[in-house]
Design a protein around this motif. Sequence first.
Motif, PDB file in Angstrom:
ATOM      1  N   ALA A 189      67.840  90.184  58.173  1.00  0.00           N
ATOM      2  CA  ALA A 189      66.222  89.941  58.410  1.00  0.00           C
ATOM      3  C   ALA A 189      66.629  89.483  60.049  1.00  0.00           C
ATOM      4  CB  ALA A 189      66.416  87.824  57.784  1.00  0.00           C
ATOM      5  N   ARG A 190      65.201  89.930  60.865  1.00  0.00           N
ATOM      6  CA  ARG A 190      65.447  90.235  62.695  1.00  0.00           C
ATOM      7  C   ARG A 190      65.510  89.033  62.778  1.00  0.00           C
ATOM      8  NH1 ARG A 190      59.953  92.128  65.196  1.00  0.00           N
ATOM      9  NH2 ARG A 190      60.208  93.534  63.660  1.00  0.00           N
ATOM     10  N   ASP A 191      65.060  87.707  62.651  1.00  0.00           N
ATOM     11  CA  ASP A 191      65.963  85.933  62.973  1.00  0.00           C
ATOM     12  C   ASP A 191      67.137  86.189  63.240  1.00  0.00           C
ATOM     13  OD1 ASP A 191      63.153  85.768  63.794  1.00  0.00           O
ATOM     14  OD2 ASP A 191      63.277  83.377  62.781  1.00  0.00           O
ATOM     15  N   LEU A 192      68.082  86.293  61.452  1.00  0.00           N
ATOM     16  CA  LEU A 192      69.612  86.414  61.614  1.00  0.00           C
ATOM     17  C   LEU A 192      70.107  87.309  62.801  1.00  0.00           C
ATOM     18  CD1 LEU A 192      71.148  83.666  60.696  1.00  0.00           C
ATOM     19  CD2 LEU A 192      71.542  85.625  59.126  1.00  0.00           C
ATOM     20  N   GLY A 193      69.698  88.892  62.904  1.00  0.00           N
ATOM     21  CA  GLY A 193      70.173  89.622  63.788  1.00  0.00           C
ATOM     22  C   GLY A 193      69.921  88.848  65.362  1.00  0.00           C
ATOM     23  N   ARG A 194      68.799  88.031  65.353  1.00  0.00           N
ATOM     24  CA  ARG A 194      68.643  88.388  66.954  1.00  0.00           C
ATOM     25  C   ARG A 194      69.493  87.154  66.921  1.00  0.00           C
ATOM     26  NH1 ARG A 194      66.150  84.587  68.143  1.00  0.00           N
ATOM     27  NH2 ARG A 194      64.534  83.843  66.415  1.00  0.00           N
ATOM     28  N   GLN A 195      69.400  85.662  66.044  1.00  0.00           N
ATOM     29  CA  GLN A 195      70.867  85.164  66.447  1.00  0.00           C
ATOM     30  C   GLN A 195      72.375  85.281  66.273  1.00  0.00           C
ATOM     31  OE1 GLN A 195      70.339  81.779  63.833  1.00  0.00           O
ATOM     32  NE2 GLN A 195      67.891  82.160  63.529  1.00  0.00           N
ATOM     33  N   VAL A 196      72.809  86.375  65.527  1.00  0.00           N
ATOM     34  CA  VAL A 196      73.597  86.874  65.804  1.00  0.00           C
ATOM     35  C   VAL A 196      74.379  87.214  66.873  1.00  0.00           C
ATOM     36  CG1 VAL A 196      75.634  88.102  64.384  1.00  0.00           C
ATOM     37  CG2 VAL A 196      74.082  86.514  62.775  1.00  0.00           C
ATOM     38  N   MET A 197      73.607  88.365  67.527  1.00  0.00           N
ATOM     39  CA  MET A 197      73.954  89.188  68.415  1.00  0.00           C
ATOM     40  C   MET A 197      73.508  88.215  69.701  1.00  0.00           C
ATOM     41  SD  MET A 197      73.866  92.519  69.355  1.00  0.00           S
ATOM     42  CE  MET A 197      74.848  91.812  70.351  1.00  0.00           C
ATOM     43  N   GLU A 198      73.193  87.506  69.502  1.00  0.00           N
ATOM     44  CA  GLU A 198      73.728  86.030  70.779  1.00  0.00           C
ATOM     45  C   GLU A 198      74.239  85.647  71.033  1.00  0.00           C
ATOM     46  OE1 GLU A 198      68.305  84.352  70.497  1.00  0.00           O
ATOM     47  OE2 GLU A 198      70.457  82.737  70.746  1.00  0.00           O
ATOM     48  N   THR A 199      75.406  85.006  69.463  1.00  0.00           N
ATOM     49  CA  THR A 199      76.609  85.039  69.346  1.00  0.00           C
ATOM     50  C   THR A 199      77.442  85.654  69.529  1.00  0.00           C
ATOM     51  OG1 THR A 199      75.694  83.488  68.156  1.00  0.00           O
ATOM     52  CG2 THR A 199      77.699  83.358  68.625  1.00  0.00           C
ATOM     53  N   LEU A 200      77.196  86.568  68.955  1.00  0.00           N
ATOM     54  CA  LEU A 200      78.457  87.688  69.680  1.00  0.00           C
ATOM     55  C   LEU A 200      78.506  88.810  71.516  1.00  0.00           C
ATOM     56  CD1 LEU A 200      77.829  90.052  66.101  1.00  0.00           C
ATOM     57  CD2 LEU A 200      79.822  88.165  67.089  1.00  0.00           C
ATOM     58  N   LEU A 201      77.305  88.658  71.296  1.00  0.00           N
ATOM     59  CA  LEU A 201      77.331  89.431  73.153  1.00  0.00           C
ATOM     60  C   LEU A 201      77.458  88.286  74.294  1.00  0.00           C
ATOM     61  CD1 LEU A 201      75.689  91.506  74.483  1.00  0.00           C
ATOM     62  CD2 LEU A 201      73.534  89.585  74.872  1.00  0.00           C
ATOM     63  N   GLN A 202      78.032  86.663  73.961  1.00  0.00           N
ATOM     64  CA  GLN A 202      79.091  86.341  74.034  1.00  0.00           C
ATOM     65  C   GLN A 202      80.434  86.336  73.771  1.00  0.00           C
ATOM     66  OE1 GLN A 202      77.599  82.167  73.596  1.00  0.00           O
ATOM     67  NE2 GLN A 202      75.323  82.695  74.106  1.00  0.00           N
ATOM     68  N   ALA A 203      80.612  86.290  73.158  1.00  0.00           N
ATOM     69  CA  ALA A 203      82.040  86.648  72.254  1.00  0.00           C
ATOM     70  C   ALA A 203      82.016  88.020  73.209  1.00  0.00           C
ATOM     71  CB  ALA A 203      82.148  86.715  70.426  1.00  0.00           C
ATOM     72  N   HIS A 204      81.518  88.674  73.040  1.00  0.00           N
ATOM     73  CA  HIS A 204      82.141  89.953  73.621  1.00  0.00           C
ATOM     74  C   HIS A 204      80.904  90.609  74.572  1.00  0.00           C
ATOM     75  CE1 HIS A 204      84.802  89.952  70.078  1.00  0.00           C
ATOM     76  NE2 HIS A 204      83.354  89.573  69.402  1.00  0.00           N
ATOM     77  N   PRO A 205      80.991  90.724  75.542  1.00  0.00           N
ATOM     78  CA  PRO A 205      80.586  91.176  76.707  1.00  0.00           C
ATOM     79  C   PRO A 205      80.160  92.221  77.576  1.00  0.00           C
ATOM     80  CG  PRO A 205      81.442  89.177  77.549  1.00  0.00           C
ATOM     81  CD  PRO A 205      82.497  89.562  76.179  1.00  0.00           C
ATOM     82  N   ASP A 206      81.551  92.765  76.500  1.00  0.00           N
ATOM     83  CA  ASP A 206      81.543  94.339  76.823  1.00  0.00           C
ATOM     84  C   ASP A 206      81.159  95.327  75.979  1.00  0.00           C
ATOM     85  OD1 ASP A 206      83.579  93.549  74.801  1.00  0.00           O
ATOM     86  OD2 ASP A 206      85.463  94.450  75.896  1.00  0.00           O
ATOM     87  N   VAL A 207      80.887  94.535  75.168  1.00  0.00           N
ATOM     88  CA  VAL A 207      79.328  95.476  73.934  1.00  0.00           C
ATOM     89  C   VAL A 207      78.551  96.274  74.867  1.00  0.00           C
ATOM     90  CG1 VAL A 207      78.145  93.658  73.058  1.00  0.00           C
ATOM     91  CG2 VAL A 207      78.362  95.615  71.423  1.00  0.00           C
ATOM     92  N   ASN A 208      78.439  98.141  73.997  1.00  0.00           N
ATOM     93  CA  ASN A 208      77.541  98.301  74.789  1.00  0.00           C
ATOM     94  C   ASN A 208      77.426  99.620  73.477  1.00  0.00           C
ATOM     95  OD1 ASN A 208      79.527 100.836  73.852  1.00  0.00           O
ATOM     96  ND2 ASN A 208      79.825 101.292  76.042  1.00  0.00           N
ATOM     97  N   VAL A 209      77.529  99.157  71.565  1.00  0.00           N
ATOM     98  CA  VAL A 209      76.853  99.968  70.922  1.00  0.00           C
ATOM     99  C   VAL A 209      76.313  98.588  69.711  1.00  0.00           C
ATOM    100  CG1 VAL A 209      77.267 101.353  68.870  1.00  0.00           C
ATOM    101  CG2 VAL A 209      78.096 101.911  70.976  1.00  0.00           C
ATOM    102  N   VAL A 210      75.268  98.706  69.356  1.00  0.00           N
ATOM    103  CA  VAL A 210      75.229  97.709  68.391  1.00  0.00           C
ATOM    104  C   VAL A 210      75.294  99.043  67.061  1.00  0.00           C
ATOM    105  CG1 VAL A 210      73.834  96.274  66.994  1.00  0.00           C
ATOM    106  CG2 VAL A 210      74.346  95.941  70.027  1.00  0.00           C
ATOM    107  N   TYR A 211      75.746  98.457  66.263  1.00  0.00           N
ATOM    108  CA  TYR A 211      74.864  99.092  64.983  1.00  0.00           C
ATOM    109  C   TYR A 211      74.321  97.889  63.918  1.00  0.00           C
ATOM    110  CZ  TYR A 211      75.781 101.200  59.900  1.00  0.00           C
ATOM    111  OH  TYR A 211      75.720 101.176  58.758  1.00  0.00           O
TER     112      TYR A 211
END
Length: 307
Positions: A189-211
Amino acid sequence: SAGVSFADTPPLAVKDTYRVGFAQMESNNPWRIAETKSFHDTAKSCGWELIATDAAGSAAKQVADVDSMIAQGIDVLFLPPREEKPLLPAVMKAKAAGIPTFLIDRSVDSNIAQAGEHFVAFLGSDFIEQGNRAAEWLIDNFAGEKGVIVELEGTTGSSPANDRKKGFDDRILQDDRFEIVASQTGDFARDLGRQVMETLLQAHPDVNVVYAHNDEMAIGAIQALELAGRKPGVDITVVSIDGTRDALQAIIDGKMGVTVESSPFFGPLACDVMKKYAAGEKIPGWVKVEDRVFTIENAADHIDEAY
Ligand code: AHR
């Protein structure tokens, strides 16, 4: 059709019209809406009196919807099972009621339910191969030194989530430039994708690929990344699966790298396979759908036919 063997699945008469059940799992994304429309669009020309339901994201409701279709005397069932195990009872009950079932786009637990026995066939894509192809595009196109990957998984317990994960992870981890630092469900789901990405970005600021296991979650992730000041397509590579209109537009806009096709247009194929089955032809246990790959090379050529 004397002498023709149907293995153990219930036979289907050759008739002008059929009472047909299509038990959709949910309608919260363009892919599902396009699939349901494809069944409605096919109904008239295929002689279907279509009973279509929407389980609104609940496997329990999807099972109940099939129960009610059986009670309404359907001749044939088209079922996209939301999750692999919870939908087993629906498959078993249809078989017990003498109704041939075709699994559409997703499958059920193959340790328990088998094509040619409990259901006629699975019509759909090779999800492991889709994951492989997303990984291969990344291996060929990722320019950085180290790929730090966040994976947004589909619905837990669904066949596309299980297989797209396996196909991608196995392939990408053969290249030691890449590491998957987090893998979490966004329920397709789009909404949950956005929310999960928000959270994971804070935990892993060095991410440079999303699958992402589908385009809706990829689009949600792009929104989260942009809100956080990241530049999808520039400082972070996004790869996904489906081929929706929004994803093709994101590719054209330079924000997404690739989407591996997973077609929702099952109506005509379902009609064709059902008629062959009624006529006594042997149906392979897996009627495989061939998928394309959309990138900046061809996205503009396909956006007009997208959904
Ligand atoms: O089963 C196919 C998947 O289900 C599609 O990729 C996704 O968008 C849909 O919800």
